[in-house]
Scaffold this motif. Structure first.
Motif, short mmCIF file in Angstrom:
data_model
loop_
_atom_site.label_atom_id
_atom_site.label_comp_id
_atom_site.label_asym_id
_atom_site.label_seq_id
_atom_site.Cartn_x
_atom_site.Cartn_y
_atom_site.Cartn_z
N THR A 1 0.69 -1.03 0.04
CA THR A 1 0.03 0.12 0.23
C THR A 1 1.11 1.25 0.02
O THR A 1 0.61 2.29 0.49
CB THR A 1 -0.57 -0.20 1.40
OG1 THR A 1 -0.15 -0.14 2.25
CG2 THR A 1 -1.48 -1.39 1.35
N ALA A 2 2.08 1.26 -0.05
CA ALA A 2 3.09 2.09 -0.46
C ALA A 2 2.65 3.70 -1.30
O ALA A 2 1.85 2.94 -2.06
CB ALA A 2 4.54 1.68 -0.86
N THR A 3 2.30 4.70 -1.33
CA THR A 3 2.28 5.19 -1.82
C THR A 3 3.45 6.33 -2.93
O THR A 3 4.20 6.74 -2.94
CB THR A 3 1.91 7.24 -0.65
OG1 THR A 3 0.99 6.95 -0.13
CG2 THR A 3 1.38 8.15 -2.12
N THR A 4 2.63 6.08 -3.61
CA THR A 4 3.97 6.68 -5.59
C THR A 4 4.34 7.87 -5.34
O THR A 4 3.20 8.50 -5.13
CB THR A 4 3.56 6.23 -6.88
OG1 THR A 4 3.32 4.76 -6.42
CG2 THR A 4 4.33 6.62 -7.44
N VAL A 5 5.79 8.01 -5.44
CA VAL A 5 6.41 9.95 -5.13
C VAL A 5 6.81 9.51 -6.17
O VAL A 5 7.98 9.06 -6.35
CB VAL A 5 6.55 10.28 -4.06
CG1 VAL A 5 7.53 11.19 -3.87
CG2 VAL A 5 5.54 9.63 -2.36
N TYR B 1 11.98 1.45 -5.78
CA TYR B 1 12.04 1.25 -4.85
C TYR B 1 11.12 2.14 -3.26
O TYR B 1 10.86 2.89 -3.45
CB TYR B 1 13.50 2.56 -4.27
CG TYR B 1 14.51 1.99 -5.50
CD1 TYR B 1 15.79 0.66 -4.85
CD2 TYR B 1 14.36 2.24 -6.60
CE1 TYR B 1 16.39 0.56 -5.46
CE2 TYR B 1 15.73 1.52 -6.94
CZ TYR B 1 16.61 0.65 -6.84
OH TYR B 1 17.87 0.09 -7.34
N TYR B 2 11.23 1.88 -2.55
CA TYR B 2 9.40 1.63 -0.76
C TYR B 2 10.90 2.35 -0.35
O TYR B 2 12.45 2.07 0.51
CB TYR B 2 9.80 0.20 -0.64
CG TYR B 2 8.86 -0.74 -1.20
CD1 TYR B 2 7.81 0.00 -1.89
CD2 TYR B 2 9.70 -0.86 -2.54
CE1 TYR B 2 6.72 -0.94 -2.94
CE2 TYR B 2 8.94 -1.97 -3.59
CZ TYR B 2 7.44 -1.27 -3.78
OH TYR B 2 6.56 -2.33 -4.47
N LEU B 3 10.63 3.03 0.29
CA LEU B 3 10.97 4.56 1.23
C LEU B 3 10.21 4.22 2.57
O LEU B 3 8.88 3.98 2.78
CB LEU B 3 10.85 5.65 1.56
CG LEU B 3 11.49 6.86 2.91
CD1 LEU B 3 12.69 6.32 2.84
CD2 LEU B 3 11.04 8.40 2.36
N ARG B 4 11.01 3.55 3.77
CA ARG B 4 10.20 3.03 4.96
C ARG B 4 10.26 4.25 6.33
O ARG B 4 11.64 4.26 6.40
CB ARG B 4 9.86 2.25 5.56
CG ARG B 4 9.38 1.37 6.67
CD ARG B 4 9.50 -0.40 7.24
NE ARG B 4 10.79 -0.22 7.88
CZ ARG B 4 10.70 -2.07 7.64
NH1 ARG B 4 10.40 -2.50 7.64
NH2 ARG B 4 12.33 -2.20 7.90
#
Length: 269
Positions: A44-48, A151-154
């Motif tokens: 469910t990561a928001t795309t930026v 890529y994913y940022l947490r």
């Protein structure tokens, strides 16, 4: 009639000028809208998009996820500022951490910047930074080099008192990408690391380390090997003749012992 036309044209001129101004303004790049949401997992990561501002209101202890795309040759930079709750509402220090993962959920290391920071009890905010490695166009299967893709940022918080869970915070995120060459520095070799290896050849004693000397053959040619085998006299011939004689003597002795045993072992009458 002419007077009425002139009056109508004069009235239309300001309208034309006013309509031309927005058209010119549309030609200039408009700022990207600010994103105010964040996901709670990888799915469910928001795309930026790189360069797009992010300002999210969340609660202390939430796991916040964003995703962004990186192409070959780009170097990603991430800046995160977390506005903390009022100091009077907090009961202790808290540690905030940003982690970056590639599309295979492999954690990517940061080459520069504080990836985690501990906010003191009286601090108003914490600032986190991360500079990723340059994205490569290809990599070995066993390596964890960054490749083009998502890529994913947490953003997470840990080590905080249980009473502080749920307090309101605000996270401001800025993701940027710097373009560059997809090939890593020093990827092109001016000369081989070691000279070419040719079986059966050796380098001359005075050969330079660079391997520019002409190799000297130490293995005999096929014609020389055949000539050496059949040349006389040769140690191979002597070994062959000796082995043949020994085999003949052994065969005769064995035949004599096994063909007429009574002649040797029969008792006299």
């Amino acid at each position: 009639m002419r007077a009425s036309l002139l009056v109508a044209a004069a009235a239309a001129c300001p309208a034309l000028v006013a309509g031309a101004v927005p058209a010119a303004a549309d030609g200039s790049p408009s700022p990207q809208p600010t994103i105010g949401t964040a996901g709670t997992s990888f799915l469910t990561a928001t795309t930026v998009r790189p360069g797009q501002p992010v300002s999210v209101s969340a609660s202390t202890g939430d796991y916040l996820y964003w995703s962004f795309a990186a192409a070959a040759g780009q170097t990603g930079r991430i800046a995160v500022t977390v506005a903390l709750p009022p100091a009077a509402s907090r009961h202790g220090a808290a540690t905030y951490t940003i982690d970056v993962f590639d599309g295979l959920r492999r954690r990517q290391a940061c080459t520069a910047g504080p990836q985690n920071a501990t906010a003191a009890a009286g601090a108003a905010d914490v600032r986190l930074r991360c500079s990723l490695r340059q994205v490569r166009a290809w990599a070995e299967p066993w390596s964890d080099d960054p490749l083009p893709g998502t890529y994913y940022l947490r953003l997470t918080a840990s080590g905080l008192p249980e009473q502080d869970l749920g307090l309101p915070i605000r996270a401001d995120v800025r993701i940027s990408a710097k373009d560059g060459d997809a090939r890593p520095a020093g990827a092109k070799l001016k000369a081989p690391l070691s000279p070419a290896i040719v079986p059966g050849t050796t380098l001359a004693p005075d050969a330079a380390p660079s391997g520019s000397a002409t190799p000297v053959s130490s293995a005999p040619k096929p014609a020389e090997r055949v000539k050496g085998w059949f040349s006389w006299p040769s140690s191979r011939w002597w070994w062959t003749i000796g082995g043949g004689v020994l085999a003949a003597v052994t065969a005769v002795a064995g035949y004599s012992l096994t063909r007429h045993p009574r002649r040797w072992f029969s008792a006299p009458r």
